[in-house]
Design a protein around this motif. Structure first.
Motif, mmCIF file in Angstrom:
data_model
loop_
_atom_site.group_PDB
_atom_site.id
_atom_site.type_symbol
_atom_site.label_atom_id
_atom_site.label_comp_id
_atom_site.label_asym_id
_atom_site.label_seq_id
_atom_site.Cartn_x
_atom_site.Cartn_y
_atom_site.Cartn_z
ATOM 1 N N ALA A 16 -0.659 -6.101 44.067
ATOM 2 C CA ALA A 16 -1.546 -5.057 44.570
ATOM 3 C C ALA A 16 -2.531 -5.676 45.559
ATOM 4 O O ALA A 16 -2.983 -6.803 45.385
ATOM 5 N N ASP A 18 -6.094 -5.156 47.974
ATOM 6 C CA ASP A 18 -7.324 -4.432 48.261
ATOM 7 C C ASP A 18 -7.202 -3.872 49.673
ATOM 8 O O ASP A 18 -7.114 -4.623 50.642
ATOM 9 N N ASN A 48 -1.398 -0.579 47.560
ATOM 10 C CA ASN A 48 -2.538 -0.694 46.658
ATOM 11 C C ASN A 48 -2.058 -0.646 45.208
ATOM 12 O O ASN A 48 -0.867 -0.467 44.937
ATOM 13 N N ARG A 49 -2.967 -0.806 44.283
ATOM 14 C CA ARG A 49 -2.620 -0.874 42.860
ATOM 15 C C ARG A 49 -1.893 0.376 42.373
ATOM 16 O O ARG A 49 -0.931 0.311 41.621
ATOM 17 N N ASN A 50 -2.334 1.552 42.818
ATOM 18 C CA ASN A 50 -1.725 2.810 42.376
ATOM 19 C C ASN A 50 -0.481 3.194 43.166
ATOM 20 O O ASN A 50 0.139 4.219 42.896
ATOM 21 N N ARG A 51 -0.140 2.376 44.154
ATOM 22 C CA ARG A 51 1.020 2.636 45.018
ATOM 23 C C ARG A 51 0.895 3.970 45.759
ATOM 24 O O ARG A 51 1.882 4.674 45.986
ATOM 25 N N THR A 52 -0.348 4.316 46.134
ATOM 26 C CA THR A 52 -0.585 5.549 46.872
ATOM 27 C C THR A 52 -0.946 5.304 48.333
ATOM 28 O O THR A 52 -0.963 6.239 49.119
#
Length: 60
Positions: A16, A18, A48-52
């Motif tokens: 992920a 930032d 990003n972390r949420n894959r959005t």
């Protein structure tokens, strides 16, 4: 504007990222983690972390 096609090589960064990182920060990840040259003409994909959200790093 640039186009992406089969003539490019694509690399997906596995962790992920930032999304506040700019060119310098993403280039550092490419150099240090992927052990590649960010100015090589290849396309690097970051999520990003949420894959959005997605960011592409490409230099010609």
């Amino acid at each position: 504007m640039f186009t992406l096609g089969s003539s490019h090589r694509f690399f997906l960064y596995g962790g992920a990222v930032d999304m506040r990182k700019g060119f310098d920060g993403l280039s550092g990840l490419v150099r240090n983690t992927l052990d590649r040259d960010p100015l090589s003409g290849e396309v690097y994909i970051f999520l990003n972390r949420n894959r959005t959200l997605v960011k592409l790093l490409h230099w010609e």
